[in-house]
Enzyme design. Structure first.
Site, short mmCIF file in Angstrom:
data_model
loop_
_atom_site.label_atom_id
_atom_site.label_comp_id
_atom_site.label_asym_id
_atom_site.label_seq_id
_atom_site.Cartn_x
_atom_site.Cartn_y
_atom_site.Cartn_z
N ASN A 128 -7.62 -14.13 -0.33
CA ASN A 128 -7.96 -14.18 -1.72
C ASN A 128 -7.81 -15.89 -2.10
OD1 ASN A 128 -8.98 -11.54 -2.37
ND2 ASN A 128 -6.56 -11.16 -2.16
N GLY B 163 -17.29 -4.59 -9.22
CA GLY B 163 -16.25 -5.01 -10.01
C GLY B 163 -15.11 -5.05 -9.00
N TRP C 4 -13.20 -7.24 1.79
CA TRP C 4 -12.71 -5.96 1.45
C TRP C 4 -13.55 -5.44 0.00
CZ3 TRP C 4 -10.73 -6.16 -3.65
CH2 TRP C 4 -10.46 -7.29 -4.39
N SER D 31 -12.37 4.34 4.14
CA SER D 31 -12.51 5.76 4.14
C SER D 31 -11.48 6.47 5.03
CB SER D 31 -14.03 5.90 4.51
OG SER D 31 -14.13 7.43 4.67
N TYR E 257 0.89 -1.04 0.07
CA TYR E 257 0.11 0.15 0.11
C TYR E 257 0.87 1.24 -0.07
CZ TYR E 257 -3.96 -2.89 1.15
OH TYR E 257 -4.99 -4.05 1.25
#
Length: 305
Positions: free
Chosen positions: A148, A220, A214, A271, A52
């Site tokens: 994932n 999408g 997430w 956010s 990140y």
């Protein structure tokens, strides 16, 4: 905020967490306010990844956290590793070096949770097991998970690990529900019947693995948010009606829909707006009936057989 345990661990956390992917895009003082206001709203797990902002998000968090009144033991720090430029890498040496870099950037001696970030086709489970053993023994990581991954990938890892996998971080929003859709269309010939993830939601429930959702506001993968998007009129109308009834925002309503699922899924909101974080956190106190959950699911464009 309601509390949950991560997997079978004794790590207790608020049922909503904060993703820090964009934290390096705001000033340190602003990030400090985000952290403080999130914590005051009941959010105490802060989700990171070494990629990140190419590590800058973790640095910004550390600088900002130092400006808050919080102690390290007040919060839970989670990060992820394994993604490199053009490849994935779950080798022992890379995991260990990645964690050292994460700890340095976050300014901490330990992570509460470490996740492997997306699957590595060249993974050697024994190497992962050695890395996890060393990280746990040294006190650098308390608990472990993945991101994932499907059930077989998790089972392959579990075969060699000494530690249980406590978390699987997966994409889920009201308009991205493949892990739920297939369960309605068992033994049918339509597209929704296609099991794309190996039944990961049921697997995680079966083995008490916490699913972290997430992109809970995205359609999408990175196309954008669906809330307030004119391309999704039906679901926005339904969300607005529910939000008005409960005196919350539409974003909080979308999170309440995820929280209503009995798997105790933990949404990760991204956010960096303190007021929006506070409003979303109100989802934890909202009751949603079975009928309301299904109404929102169908409004998102899903058919029940």
């Amino acid at each position: 905020m309601k509390r949950i345990n991560l997997g079978t661990s004794h790590i207790e956390t608020g049922e909503i967490s904060l993703g820090c992917m964009r934290m390096n895009q705001i000033a340190v003082s602003e990030a400090a306010e985000v952290i403080e206001r999130a914590y005051q709203s009941g959010i105490d797990l802060f989700d990171h990844a070494d990629i990140y902002g190419k590590g800058e998000a973790e640095k910004t968090f550390a600088d900002a956290f130092a400006e808050t009144s919080l102690r390290r033991e007040d919060i839970l720090l989670q990060s992820k590793c394994g993604i490199r430029e053009g490849m994935y890498d779950f080798s022992k040496d890379y995991i260990l070096s990645s964690v050292d870099g994460i700890l340095q950037r976050l300014g901490t001696d330990y992570l509460d949770t470490l996740l492997l970030h997306r699957p590595d086709a060249l993974m050697e489970p024994d190497e992962v097991a050695e890395a996890f053993h060393q990280l746990e023994k040294s006190g650098k990581v308390k608990a472990f998970g993945v991101s994932n991954q499907n059930p077989v990938q998790m089972a392959l890892l579990a075969k060699t690990l000494d530690q249980p996998l406590q978390i699987n971080q997966l994409q889920l929003s009201l308009v991205h529900t493949p892990m739920i859709d297939a369960g309605f269309h068992v033994n049918m010939a339509d597209e929704a019947a296609t099991v794309k993830d190996g039944g990961i939601l049921e697997y995680c429930r079966l083995y008490d693995v916490t699913v972290q959702a997430w992109s809970p506001f995205q359609h999408g993968m990175i196309e954008g948010v669906f809330i307030g998007n004119n391309d999704f009129p039906n679901v926005n109308e339904a969300l607005s009606a529910f939000a008005e009834e409960k005196n919350i925002t539409a974003s909080a309503a979308a999170i309440a829909w995820i929280l209503r699922h009995p798997a105790q899924i933990q949404p990760i909101i991204g956010s960096m707006n303190p007021q929006r974080i506070e409003h979303i956190a109100q989802a934890s106190e909202v009751d949603m009936t079975r009928a309301q959950w299904y109404e929102l699911y169908r409004a998102a464009g899903n058919d029940l057989p």
